[in-house]
Structures are given as C-alpha cells and as structure tokens.
Design an enzyme around this catalytic site. Structure first.
Site, PDB file in Angstrom:
ATOM      1  N   SER A   1       0.982  -4.614   3.891  1.00 28.03           N
ATOM      2  CA  SER A   1       2.217  -3.828   3.857  1.00 28.03           C
ATOM      3  C   SER A   1       3.042  -4.342   5.018  1.00 28.03           C
ATOM      4  O   SER A   1       2.551  -5.123   5.830  1.00 28.03           O
ATOM      5  CB  SER A   1       1.922  -2.339   4.042  1.00 28.03           C
TER       6      SER A   1
ATOM      7  N   ILE B   1       0.945  -5.071 -11.672  1.00 30.22           N
ATOM      8  CA  ILE B   1       1.387  -3.863 -12.391  1.00 30.22           C
ATOM      9  C   ILE B   1       2.731  -3.392 -11.814  1.00 30.22           C
ATOM     10  O   ILE B   1       3.143  -2.257 -12.086  1.00 30.22           O
ATOM     11  CB  ILE B   1       0.344  -2.716 -12.317  1.00 30.22           C
TER      12      ILE B   1
ATOM     13  N   GLU C   1      11.262  -9.133 -20.355  1.00 31.21           N
ATOM     14  CA  GLU C   1      10.526  -8.208 -21.234  1.00 31.21           C
ATOM     15  C   GLU C   1      11.459  -7.728 -22.338  1.00 31.21           C
ATOM     16  O   GLU C   1      12.609  -7.415 -22.058  1.00 31.21           O
ATOM     17  CB  GLU C   1      10.026  -6.995 -20.433  1.00 31.21           C
TER      18      GLU C   1
ATOM     19  N   LEU D   1       0.853  -1.197   0.000  1.00 33.38           N
ATOM     20  CA  LEU D   1       0.000   0.000   0.000  1.00 33.38           C
ATOM     21  C   LEU D   1       0.891   1.251   0.000  1.00 33.38           C
ATOM     22  O   LEU D   1       0.902   2.031   0.943  1.00 33.38           O
ATOM     23  CB  LEU D   1      -0.934  -0.022   1.213  1.00 33.38           C
ATOM     24  N   GLY D   2       1.642   1.406  -1.106  1.00 34.38           N
ATOM     25  CA  GLY D   2       2.472   2.601  -1.281  1.00 34.38           C
ATOM     26  C   GLY D   2       1.685   3.639  -2.050  1.00 34.38           C
ATOM     27  O   GLY D   2       0.455   3.677  -1.995  1.00 34.38           O
ATOM     28  N   ARG D   3       2.424   4.497  -2.792  1.00 35.23           N
ATOM     29  CA  ARG D   3       1.761   5.587  -3.529  1.00 35.23           C
ATOM     30  C   ARG D   3       0.757   5.030  -4.531  1.00 35.23           C
ATOM     31  O   ARG D   3      -0.401   5.448  -4.578  1.00 35.23           O
ATOM     32  CB  ARG D   3       2.819   6.424  -4.263  1.00 35.23           C
ATOM     33  N   ILE D   4       1.195   4.056  -5.353  1.00 29.80           N
ATOM     34  CA  ILE D   4       0.310   3.516  -6.395  1.00 29.80           C
ATOM     35  C   ILE D   4      -0.737   2.593  -5.772  1.00 29.80           C
ATOM     36  O   ILE D   4      -1.919   2.641  -6.129  1.00 29.80           O
ATOM     37  CB  ILE D   4       1.147   2.786  -7.476  1.00 29.80           C
TER      38      ILE D   4
ATOM     39  N   HIS E   1       3.763  -3.702 -20.600  1.00 29.88           N
ATOM     40  CA  HIS E   1       4.391  -2.766 -19.648  1.00 29.88           C
ATOM     41  C   HIS E   1       4.057  -1.315 -20.017  1.00 29.88           C
ATOM     42  O   HIS E   1       4.942  -0.538 -20.396  1.00 29.88           O
ATOM     43  CB  HIS E   1       5.915  -2.979 -19.578  1.00 29.88           C
TER      44      HIS E   1
ATOM     45  N   ARG F   1       6.399  -5.254 -10.910  1.00 27.35           N
ATOM     46  CA  ARG F   1       7.541  -5.767 -11.666  1.00 27.35           C
ATOM     47  C   ARG F   1       7.357  -7.280 -11.768  1.00 27.35           C
ATOM     48  O   ARG F   1       6.800  -7.899 -10.851  1.00 27.35           O
ATOM     49  CB  ARG F   1       8.868  -5.505 -10.931  1.00 27.35           C
TER      50      ARG F   1
HETATM   51  P1  NAP Z   1       6.152   3.081  -3.128  1.00 26.59           P
HETATM   52  O1  NAP Z   1       5.246   4.212  -2.791  1.00 26.59           O
HETATM   53  O2  NAP Z   1       7.557   3.126  -2.688  1.00 26.59           O
HETATM   54  O3  NAP Z   1       5.423   1.746  -2.637  1.00 26.59           O
HETATM   55  C1  NAP Z   1       6.057   0.548  -2.752  1.00 26.59           C
HETATM   56  C2  NAP Z   1       5.450  -0.535  -1.909  1.00 26.59           C
HETATM   57  O4  NAP Z   1       6.437  -1.587  -1.907  1.00 26.59           O
HETATM   58  C3  NAP Z   1       5.162  -0.141  -0.491  1.00 26.59           C
HETATM   59  O5  NAP Z   1       3.908  -0.607  -0.119  1.00 26.59           O
HETATM   60  C4  NAP Z   1       6.263  -0.827   0.305  1.00 26.59           C
HETATM   61  O6  NAP Z   1       5.834  -1.433   1.482  1.00 26.59           O
HETATM   62  C5  NAP Z   1       6.607  -2.010  -0.571  1.00 26.59           C
HETATM   63  N1  NAP Z   1       7.997  -2.426  -0.291  1.00 26.59           N
HETATM   64  C6  NAP Z   1       9.123  -1.738  -0.506  1.00 26.59           C
HETATM   65  N2  NAP Z   1      10.195  -2.454  -0.113  1.00 26.59           N
HETATM   66  C7  NAP Z   1       9.707  -3.615   0.383  1.00 26.59           C
HETATM   67  C8  NAP Z   1      10.315  -4.763   0.953  1.00 26.59           C
HETATM   68  N3  NAP Z   1      11.648  -4.857   1.088  1.00 26.59           N
HETATM   69  N4  NAP Z   1       9.522  -5.764   1.348  1.00 26.59           N
HETATM   70  C9  NAP Z   1       8.178  -5.677   1.229  1.00 26.59           C
HETATM   71  N5  NAP Z   1       7.541  -4.612   0.689  1.00 26.59           N
HETATM   72  C10 NAP Z   1       8.306  -3.598   0.273  1.00 26.59           C
HETATM   73  O7  NAP Z   1       6.238   2.892  -4.710  1.00 26.59           O
HETATM   74  P2  NAP Z   1       5.170   3.283  -5.817  1.00 26.59           P
HETATM   75  O8  NAP Z   1       5.447   4.649  -6.308  1.00 26.59           O
HETATM   76  O9  NAP Z   1       3.812   2.932  -5.337  1.00 26.59           O
HETATM   77  O10 NAP Z   1       5.610   2.274  -6.991  1.00 26.59           O
HETATM   78  C11 NAP Z   1       5.536   0.877  -6.791  1.00 26.59           C
HETATM   79  C12 NAP Z   1       6.166   0.158  -7.940  1.00 26.59           C
HETATM   80  O11 NAP Z   1       5.291   0.130  -9.063  1.00 26.59           O
HETATM   81  C13 NAP Z   1       7.428   0.788  -8.532  1.00 26.59           C
HETATM   82  O12 NAP Z   1       8.574   0.514  -7.749  1.00 26.59           O
HETATM   83  C14 NAP Z   1       7.513   0.152  -9.892  1.00 26.59           C
HETATM   84  O13 NAP Z   1       8.276  -1.040  -9.843  1.00 26.59           O
HETATM   85  C15 NAP Z   1       6.058  -0.185 -10.205  1.00 26.59           C
HETATM   86  N6  NAP Z   1       5.589   0.609 -11.342  1.00 26.59           N
HETATM   87  C16 NAP Z   1       5.153  -0.033 -12.468  1.00 26.59           C
HETATM   88  C17 NAP Z   1       4.725   0.683 -13.565  1.00 26.59           C
HETATM   89  C18 NAP Z   1       4.240   0.013 -14.808  1.00 26.59           C
HETATM   90  O14 NAP Z   1       4.439   0.567 -15.878  1.00 26.59           O
HETATM   91  N7  NAP Z   1       3.589  -1.121 -14.719  1.00 26.59           N
HETATM   92  C19 NAP Z   1       4.741   2.090 -13.525  1.00 26.59           C
HETATM   93  C20 NAP Z   1       5.168   2.714 -12.351  1.00 26.59           C
HETATM   94  C21 NAP Z   1       5.582   1.960 -11.269  1.00 26.59           C
HETATM   95  P3  NAP Z   1       5.424  -0.699   2.831  1.00 26.59           P
HETATM   96  O15 NAP Z   1       4.036  -0.217   2.528  1.00 26.59           O
HETATM   97  O16 NAP Z   1       5.503  -1.782   3.813  1.00 26.59           O
HETATM   98  O17 NAP Z   1       6.412   0.419   2.991  1.00 26.59           O
END
Ligand code: NAP
Length: 315
Positions: A176, A232, A263, A154-157, A281, A234
């Site tokens: 989370s 969505i 990919e 439950l991060g930004r996205i 992607h 990785r």
């Molecule tokens: P974010 O705000 O940093 O959220 C990431 C989530 O990952 C958080 O809920 C965090 O958990 C969790 N996390 C991080 N490190 C972890 C670990 N070691 N163990 C378990 N959980 C962990 O990132 P975001 O901006 O939402 O982006 C998320 C991801 O979406 C990006 O990193 C990217 O890979 C992917 N993405 C994909 C596309 C696409 O084109 N499909 C586009 C943009 C992004 P906590 O809540 O516990 O902190």
C-alpha cells in the site's frame, strides 16, 4: 422536490433494480451517459439526481447537460467512470456503495486462485469430455495452502482477501502507499519488490488514471515463471499488453482475471491462452450483494432528496 427528480442512467440495471428505484422516486431513464444530450431540455433541467450503473465515462459534458444536478449515486464501489473532480467543481455530490460487496469480491479472488492453481476448469472438462476414462488421472496441479500471497492495495477488499488467504495458511505480503496495522503481514514499499517475494499476486487497487499500469511490465516480470497474477480490481491497474506477452511466453505461470481493459469485448488473445481463468466482471454479482448495493444506492438518493447527510459520500 420537483416532479421527476431522478435520472436512471445505465443499460446495466436489472428490471428489479430499475423497478426499486422508479417505485421509490419519480424517474426517467436513459441507457448511457451519452444519451443525456438527447433528453428534452425542460425534463433535463428538472432532474436533481442520477442513479448510475455502468463503466462508460460520466464526465463534465453530461453534468453540464443537467443544470439542476446535485447528486450522482453510483451503483458500485469503483467510481472511476465518473469524473469526480468535475463533479466537485460544479458542486455535485458523488456517492458509491462500499463495504456491502467486500465479501463477494474477496470470495471471487480466492476462487480465482484455487481455479487457476488447482486447474478446476480443466478438471471439469476432464470429467465431462470422458478424458478421465480414456487417459486416467489428470496432470498434477499446484498447492495453494501455505504458499506466499501478495496483495496490491490493502483497502477494504484487499484486507478481506488477505484475511481469507491467511486462513489458507498462506504467508501474507502486501503493498500500500503506507504501511498499515496488520497481524504481522509483510509490508513492501514497492509493488515490484512485492511481486518478487510472492507466488500469487492479487490486485485490489482502485481504478482510474492514478493507478493506470500500477502493476507494470517490471512487476509482472518480477513474478517470474512460477508466479500467478489475480486481478479483481480494474483492467487499467495492470499493464495488460505486458501481461498477455508474459502469459504467451510462459514468463509467468498464469493468471485469474475478472476485469479487463475493454469489457465485454476483451483482447481476443486472452481467449486463446490455456494458463488463464477468465470471469466476466462478476466480483459483486450475487443476488444478495446486488440487492444490498441497490439499497445503498437508493439510501443515498433518498438522503440527498430529503436534505439529509449522505450515507456513503465520495466527495
Ligand atoms: P479502497 O478501500 O478504497 O481500497 C483501494 C486501494 O487502492 C487501497 O489500498 C489504496 O491504497 C489503493 N489506492 C487508491 N488510490 C491509489 C493511488 N493513487 N495509488 C496507489 N494506490 C492507490 O477500495 P475497495 O473498496 O477495496 O475497492 C477497490 C476496488 O476494487 C474498487 O475501486 C473497484 O475498482 C474494484 N472492485 C471490483 C469489483 C469487481 O466486480 N471485480 C467489485 C468491487 C470493486 P492505500 O492502501 O495506499 O490507501
């Protein structure tokens, strides 16, 4: 400032993105990190910043090929291709492009849920191919509104996805590492327990070694024969072999995927499956969002070269 401080690195940059960067800052270009080794030593030594777009590893060897490097500005929020620990050790700053893409990626996650459950791709084919006139109505699909959704990360996205699914009157569950402030969404300390509790499991984790196979074979099994997995994030975050086996054996109902381990040459078994919806992607791939990402990448580069605070630092 040196004469040519910027290296534009990545074949994935569009002409517009490349032009925006090279108009703003004097630059040279390479197609991929591995091409850095082929730069003339004099030119390589003058480079201070890299604008990177791509998913190929950018590691210690590439950093050591650019002795004057102080910044790697990534195009994208996910920076798992960049060895941030190696950058930090060398005093190299890393930036990314968070937030400006949240809406697009969340929209795509909702689209994948609807496409998978409501058989949208099949429906399109039903009309185009004339099966509608030949056989009449298509087999019934599955209701989305009111179902149970589970967000892994439950991060930004992830939060944007949850907000959208709440508007679909779905019961929101999430995992989370720690419980978060939510409007009453149900927390699960363990991703397997989350998978067991929901109909649609949506993966929104960061990529990289720490989250490799976070959605394990056990979590996929826990989704059960009516469960749907949406990814969505990785390709690395889900045990892809276990996912393909579960889809082939109908141990889960289906999947909606935007990301894969390899990919663009994805595991060909995906292409033979009828219970998956596949996207190439494209989470952030709209004109508006890609422009915003390009602007944020450039803002980080300008700030670095001007000695100003970085707008969106990673380290
Ligand atoms: P974010 O705000 O940093 O959220 C990431 C989530 O990952 C958080 O809920 C965090 O958990 C969790 N996390 C991080 N490190 C972890 C670990 N070691 N163990 C378990 N959980 C962990 O990132 P975001 O901006 O939402 O982006 C998320 C991801 O979406 C990006 O990193 C990217 O890979 C992917 N993405 C994909 C596309 C696409 O084109 N499909 C586009 C943009 C992004 P906590 O809540 O516990 O902190």
């Amino acid at each position: 400032m040196t004469d040519t401080p910027l290296l534009i690195c990545g074949a994935a940059f569009t002409e517009d993105e490349r032009a925006r960067l090279s108009t703003a800052v004097s630059s040279v270009s390479v197609d991929a990190p591995r091409a850095i080794a082929g730069l003339a030593p004099g030119a390589a030594a003058r480079l201070r910043a890299v604008a990177y777009k791509g998913h190929e590893p950018f590691g210690a060897a590439e950093m050591d090929g650019l002795q004057g490097l102080g910044l790697i500005a990534n195009f994208g929020v996910g920076y798992d291709a960049i060895d941030v620990a190696a950058a930090t050790q060398r005093g190299i700053r890393v930036t990314n492009t968070p937030d400006v893409l949240n809406d697009d990626v969340a929209d795509l996650a909702v689209g994948l849920i609807l496409a998978q459950a409501r058989s949208l791709v099949r429906g399109d084919g039903w009309v185009r191919s004339g099966r509608w006139t030949k056989y009449g109505a298509m087999p019934l699909a599955r209701k989305v509104s009111g179902a149970r959704a589970g967000i892994v990360g439950l991060g930004r996205i992830g939060r944007e996805i949850a907000d959208r699914l709440a508007a679909f009157k779905m019961e929101i569950h999430y995992h989370s590492r720690q419980e978060k402030e939510t409007p009453g969404w149900q927390y699960h300390a363990d991703p397997v327990g989350l998978a067991r509790a929901v109909d649609f499991l949506v993966v929104a984790l960061v990529g990289g070694p720490e989250t490799r196979n976070y959605v394990s074979a056990e979590a996929i099994a826990a989704l059960g024969p009516t469960g749907v997995l949406i990814n969505i994030s990785r390709g690395t975050t889900v045990d892809e072999g276990a996912l393909i086996a579960a889809l082939e054996e109908h141990r889960i109902a289906g999947a909606g995927l935007d990301v894969y381990l390899d990919e663009p040459a994805i595991d060909p078994r995906f292409q033979g499956l009828e219970n998956v919806v596949l996207q190439p992607h494209v989470g952030s791939a709209t004109t508006e969002t890609r422009r915003a990402m390009a602007e944020l990448q450039l803002a980080n580069i300008r700030a670095f070269l001007d000695g100003q605070p970085l707008p969106t630092p990673v380290n």
